[in-house]
Design an enzyme around this catalytic site. Structure first.
Site, PDB file in Angstrom:
ATOM      1  NE  ARG A 130      -3.552   0.172   2.626  1.00 14.68           N
ATOM      2  CZ  ARG A 130      -4.874   0.068   2.629  1.00 14.68           C
ATOM      3  NH1 ARG A 130      -5.441  -1.117   2.676  1.00 14.68           N
ATOM      4  NH2 ARG A 130      -5.637   1.126   2.613  1.00 14.68           N
ATOM      5  CE  LYS A 141       2.291 -21.594  11.181  1.00 11.82           C
ATOM      6  NZ  LYS A 141       1.824 -20.947  12.330  1.00 11.82           N
ATOM      7  CG  HIS A 198       8.486 -22.415   8.036  1.00 10.20           C
ATOM      8  ND1 HIS A 198       7.461 -22.073   8.879  1.00 10.20           N
ATOM      9  CD2 HIS A 198       9.566 -22.590   8.838  1.00 10.20           C
ATOM     10  CE1 HIS A 198       7.905 -22.037  10.123  1.00 10.20           C
ATOM     11  NE2 HIS A 198       9.175 -22.340  10.132  1.00 10.20           N
ATOM     12  CD  GLU A 239       9.358 -21.372  18.551  1.00 11.21           C
ATOM     13  OE1 GLU A 239       9.919 -20.474  17.910  1.00 11.21           O
ATOM     14  OE2 GLU A 239       8.138 -21.412  18.722  1.00 11.21           O
ATOM     15  CG  ASP A 252       2.233 -20.154  16.385  1.00 11.43           C
ATOM     16  OD1 ASP A 252       2.093 -19.673  15.250  1.00 11.43           O
ATOM     17  OD2 ASP A 252       3.318 -20.140  17.003  1.00 11.43           O
ATOM     18  CG  HIS A 281       4.603 -25.695  12.065  1.00 10.83           C
ATOM     19  ND1 HIS A 281       4.521 -25.330  10.754  1.00 10.83           N
ATOM     20  CD2 HIS A 281       4.738 -24.537  12.755  1.00 10.83           C
ATOM     21  CE1 HIS A 281       4.610 -24.014  10.649  1.00 10.83           C
ATOM     22  NE2 HIS A 281       4.727 -23.509  11.855  1.00 10.83           N
ATOM     23  CE  LYS A 338       5.795 -18.332  19.927  1.00  8.80           C
ATOM     24  NZ  LYS A 338       6.841 -18.585  18.923  1.00  8.80           N
TER      25      LYS A 338
END
Ligand SMILES: O=C1O[C@H](COP(=O)(O)O)[C@@H](O)[C@H](O)[C@H]1O
Length: 453
Positions: A46, A134, A164, A202, A221, A226, A324
């Site tokens: 934009r 996603k 990915h 992670e 998520d 995944h 996480k």
């Protein structure tokens, strides 16, 4: 007939984070590899930007790419300022593209839907490929609605749903490891395997992504997308070919047989991190992060157990866990084997079951073996065979883009697979929304709530 190559890659959302953090670096690894060849790149967003500024932006990501190839790509790259929800603007974008074109929606999901609705009112170039990121919907109903919308635009082979993880070489390696070796495949069944864990943890925290993550949480998520895809590759039946029909057919069949261990989703756990330290990094509590809404009860660590109702896996629990801000994080699939049917009397057992660990990050494999003890041969001991896989020349987005630009949907999440993934997690999401599963907590930098271990 092999699909023809994409000549123009149009990135909608060229000014965004996904483009600079993942897409352009992924493209750079592809161009720097033996599979790289020239492509025309059109950036669309934009805000105003000159062609030269766009080319500089792309060029920054291209260090490591052969200078002549980088120059060819950059010289043909242009930037168009456009509102992608407007038919006239999208018409200009499509007119600027030459040859077979791929539209990459590097946009928030809601804007992607609006742009697709606009495309549904237009005549699209033959063979156009639509690449979407996603999450594919926010639940089963919206995933189905998105698929219906995409079906109106192009045939399924021309939709590329990007996950990915399917571009990670270690995830793709699961296929070679399982189906090109005789020694593993016969072992991988309920007859020999007691239970399986898929852990993708992670050490990163929220990283400023509250706008998206606080509405998603760890289950949606990571597990919904995944981990279920990794599970499918690790447990599906051998496909006849690794072509898109056979490979994705085998994944879909496996996922159709998959359900929560307890049908009401209560065989699940969830937790959220409080303040803590990871290495030298101090992480604030999730609830103190900007943009987090406490009333959403978002989890940052999720675990669900699934069953696979088929001949090979009936009765085996599969524990999927992702979180996480985890200390010493693991990214691996662990097959734990049953005990031998009879340990000859006189041996002293090694005290636990054998395991096959397939590491996703780092790319490793280790297999426990029982051997005779060094001091007393009848006192059995464990030995471990370790292997490390060489790094891939491509980043996961490079692998995904390689397939996309070849016009090959093998590594794309097929529409029915995206829907199955939502169906599998739906009972757990419902149980959590109804507060039938407690929300535990863990200090950032630990392995999760103490009561879970
Ligand atoms: O899709 C996502 O994946 C990343 C983890 O991927 P990795 O390749 O960096 O291991 C995760 O951090 C993110 O929350 C999620 O949206």
């Amino acid at each position: 007939m092999a699909p023809s190559r994409i000549e123009t890659l149009v990135i909608l959302g060229a000014g965004g984070d996904l483009t600079s953090r993942l897409l352009l670096p992924g493209l750079a690894t592809l161009l720097a590899s033996s599979r790289g060849s020239a492509i025309r790149l059109i950036g669309v967003d934009r805000d105003p930007m000159s062609d030269a500024a766009w080319q500089r932006r792309v060029g920054k990501a291209f260090s490591g790419v052969d200078a002549r190839l980088a120059d060819r790509v950059l010289e043909s790259s242009v930037y168009l300022q456009a509102d992608v929800t407007d038919a006239e603007a999208l018409g200009r974008v499509l007119t600027a593209a030459t040859g077979r074109v791929a539209l990459f929606f590097a946009l928030p999901p809601a804007v992607t839907v609006l742009a697709c609705r606009t495309l549904a009112t237009m005549k699209l170039p033959d063979g156009i490929v639509l690449a979407i990121e996603k999450p594919f919907g926010t639940d089963l109903a919206s995933a189905r609605a998105l698929n219906r919308l995409l079906q109106k635009l192009v045939p399924e082979e021309q939709v590329f749903r990007v996950d990915h993880f399917l571009g990670k070489s270690t995830v793709i390696n699961l296929l070679g490891l399982r189906f090109a070796n005789r020694i593993f495949e016969p072992l991988l069944s309920a007859q020999n395997v007691a239970h399986v864990e898929v852990n993708i943890e992670e050490d990163l925290g929220l990283e400023g992504r509250a706008g998206y993550y606080d509405r998603a949480g760890a289950l949606v998520d990571m597990i919904q997308s995944h981990l279920l895809l990794v599970l499918a590759l690790a447990t599906m039946e051998p496909p006849a070919t690794v072509g898109s029909e056979d490979l994705r057919g085998a994944m879909a069949q496996l996922l159709r047989a998959t359900r929560p261990w307890k049908k009401d989703g209560t065989e699940s756990r969830r937790a959220r991190y409080t303040a803590g330290t990871i290495g030298r990094r101090k992480l604030p509590a999730y609830l103190s992060e900007d943009g987090v809404d406490r009333s959403r009860n978002t989890e940052t660590l999720a675990e669900m157990t699934v069953a696979i109702d088929n001949w090979r896996w009936a009765g085996v629990p599969f524990v999927l866990r992702s979180g996480k801000a985890i200390g010493d994080p693991r990214q691996e699939i662990v097959f734990t084997f049953r005990d031998v049917p009879h340990l000859p009397t006189g041996f002293h057992g090694p005290g636990r079951q054998a395991r096959l660990r397939i590491g996703i990050k780092p790319a490793t494999m280790s297999l426990d073996l029982v051997t005779n003890g060094r001091d007393d041969p009848f006192d059995l001991e464990w030995d471990t065979l370790d292997a490390e896989f060489g790094p891939s020349e491509l980043k996961p987005y490079g692998e995904v883009l390689a397939e996309l630009l070849d016009g090959d949907p093998t590594l794309s999440v097929r529409g029915d697979i995206a829907e199955e993934c939502w169906r599998i997690v739906a009972p757990v999401l419902a149980a959590w929304r109804a507060d039938r599963v407690p929300l535990d907590s863990y200090p950032a930098g630990t392995r999760g709530p103490r009561s879970w271990h």
